[in-house]
Motif scaffolding. Structure first.
Motif, PDB file in Angstrom:
ATOM      1  N   SER A 189       0.849  -1.182   0.000  1.00 52.56           N
ATOM      2  CA  SER A 189       0.000   0.000   0.000  1.00 52.56           C
ATOM      3  C   SER A 189       0.885   1.234   0.000  1.00 52.56           C
ATOM      4  O   SER A 189       2.102   1.154   0.215  1.00 52.56           O
ATOM      5  CB  SER A 189      -0.917   0.008   1.231  1.00 52.56           C
ATOM      6  OG  SER A 189      -0.168   0.222   2.408  1.00 52.56           O
ATOM      7  N   GLU A 190       0.266   2.385  -0.223  1.00 52.86           N
ATOM      8  CA  GLU A 190       1.020   3.631  -0.284  1.00 52.86           C
ATOM      9  C   GLU A 190       1.629   4.007   1.061  1.00 52.86           C
ATOM     10  O   GLU A 190       2.575   4.788   1.129  1.00 52.86           O
ATOM     11  CB  GLU A 190       0.110   4.766  -0.770  1.00 52.86           C
ATOM     12  CG  GLU A 190      -0.363   4.580  -2.213  1.00 52.86           C
ATOM     13  CD  GLU A 190      -1.274   5.705  -2.656  1.00 52.86           C
ATOM     14  OE1 GLU A 190      -1.569   6.577  -1.810  1.00 52.86           O
ATOM     15  OE2 GLU A 190      -1.674   5.725  -3.835  1.00 52.86           O
ATOM     16  N   THR A 191       1.047   3.464   2.131  1.00 56.38           N
ATOM     17  CA  THR A 191       1.538   3.798   3.479  1.00 56.38           C
ATOM     18  C   THR A 191       2.781   2.994   3.856  1.00 56.38           C
ATOM     19  O   THR A 191       3.409   3.277   4.870  1.00 56.38           O
ATOM     20  CB  THR A 191       0.440   3.540   4.522  1.00 56.38           C
ATOM     21  OG1 THR A 191       0.053   2.167   4.475  1.00 56.38           O
ATOM     22  CG2 THR A 191      -0.778   4.421   4.248  1.00 56.38           C
ATOM     23  N   VAL A 192       3.117   1.990   3.038  1.00 61.34           N
ATOM     24  CA  VAL A 192       4.280   1.150   3.324  1.00 61.34           C
ATOM     25  C   VAL A 192       5.500   1.714   2.619  1.00 61.34           C
ATOM     26  O   VAL A 192       5.446   2.026   1.428  1.00 61.34           O
ATOM     27  CB  VAL A 192       4.028  -0.309   2.873  1.00 61.34           C
ATOM     28  CG1 VAL A 192       5.243  -1.181   3.167  1.00 61.34           C
ATOM     29  CG2 VAL A 192       2.796  -0.871   3.549  1.00 61.34           C
ATOM     30  N   SER A 193       6.585   1.861   3.338  1.00 59.72           N
ATOM     31  CA  SER A 193       7.806   2.404   2.750  1.00 59.72           C
ATOM     32  C   SER A 193       8.406   1.431   1.743  1.00 59.72           C
ATOM     33  O   SER A 193       8.103   0.233   1.748  1.00 59.72           O
ATOM     34  CB  SER A 193       8.833   2.694   3.845  1.00 59.72           C
ATOM     35  OG  SER A 193       9.301   1.479   4.413  1.00 59.72           O
TER      36      SER A 193
END
Length: 282
Positions: free
Chosen positions: A46-50
């Motif tokens: 997801s976009e929240t994962v670096s």
């Protein structure tokens, strides 16, 4: 495995955004004739994962996938065809059971009446009392655990013993001074719970302190325990409805569920025959 590691290394350099924009059907790893595709990995990210965390997630997933595939392929080589056929039959049966149970649960949830009245509970309990024998004692009690140096100990003890409406309110207001307490003496609790909450009372001395309508003031080196036993029910006695009410309610709901499913199984066959969806041939 060296080829797989090379593919994994190349793929792990790809960013999360590239995962999201990749085309279905592009492989990222292979074991024998089995392939893992980018589309299989997209739900993991997801976009929240670096980017760094994405790399770890993807790496772990690919390695787990490869390990499973290798085991499956080795199993197919080493297991007899008879054994493989038996496993495939079990898988098919399990798949059928999953679908059937999921459908039943959905229909039950939508249709069954989940209202259980006090009359329903009492009616079932009165007929089945013998099924609710206790395997340990139950007690109604109140207790307070306070430090021996508490300056209000005499007032607290007096109010605890008398315990009228005003006393209860005052004790509630003083609760911040207590190390541990419970003033709700209207509910049944297990004997083992009493041992846990009041450690000075044990299985060895319980006959001395756990008597109906008894007040006890027990001291150790640091603390004072005020204990009042309001009521008691012995082991092998019938549990009161108030104590087993959640169990009775669940039993009633389970019986309704089973009865509904039995009727559903009959009705679904009858309806299929009526609509000519099911027929047998002699």
């Amino acid at each position: 495995m060296k080829k797989l590691s090379l593919i994994v290394s190349i793929f792990l350099c790809i960013s999360c955004e590239y995962f999201q924009s990749s085309n279905d059907g592009e492989p990222v790893a292979r074991v024998g004739e089995s392939y893992l595709y980018k589309s299989d990995l997209e739900p993991l990210l997801s976009e929240t994962v670096s980017s760094e965390d994405s790399t770890i997630i993807v790496n772990n997933y690919i390695n787990r996938w490869a390990t499973q595939e290798l085991f499956i392929q080795r199993a197919k080589i080493n297991l007899t065809q008879e054994k493989q056929d038996a496993f495939e039959e079990l898988v098919a049966e399990y798949r059928q059971d999953l679908y059937i149970e999921a459908y039943k649960e959905a229909i039950v949830k939508k249709t069954i009446d989940t209202t259980v009245t006090a009359f329903d509970e009492a009616a079932y309990y009165n007929v089945n009392k013998e099924n609710f024998k206790l395997n340990e004692e139950l007690l109604k009690l109140r207790y307070i655990n306070i430090g021996k140096d508490n300056s209000n100990i005499e007032e607290i003890t007096e109010r605890f013993k008398r315990f009228n409406v005003e006393d209860k309110e005052i004790l509630d207001s003083l609760a911040i001074q207590f190390n541990n307490y419970s003033l709700n003496d209207s509910i049944w609790v297990k004997e083992t719970q009493v041992f846990n909450k009041i450690p000075v009372i044990t299985n060895e001395n319980k006959d001395k302190y756990l008597k109906k309508s008894q007040f006890s003031q027990i001291e150790d080196s640091l603390e004072v325990y005020l204990v009042r036993i309001e009521d008691k029910i012995g082991r092998n006695d019938i549990a009161p409805l108030a104590y087993v009410r959640p169990t009775v309610r669940q039993i009633i709901l389970n019986k309704r569920k089973l009865e509904f499913i039995r009727k559903l199984e009959k009705d679904i066959t009858k309806d299929a025959v009526k609509q000519k969806q099911f027929e047998t041939y002699n």
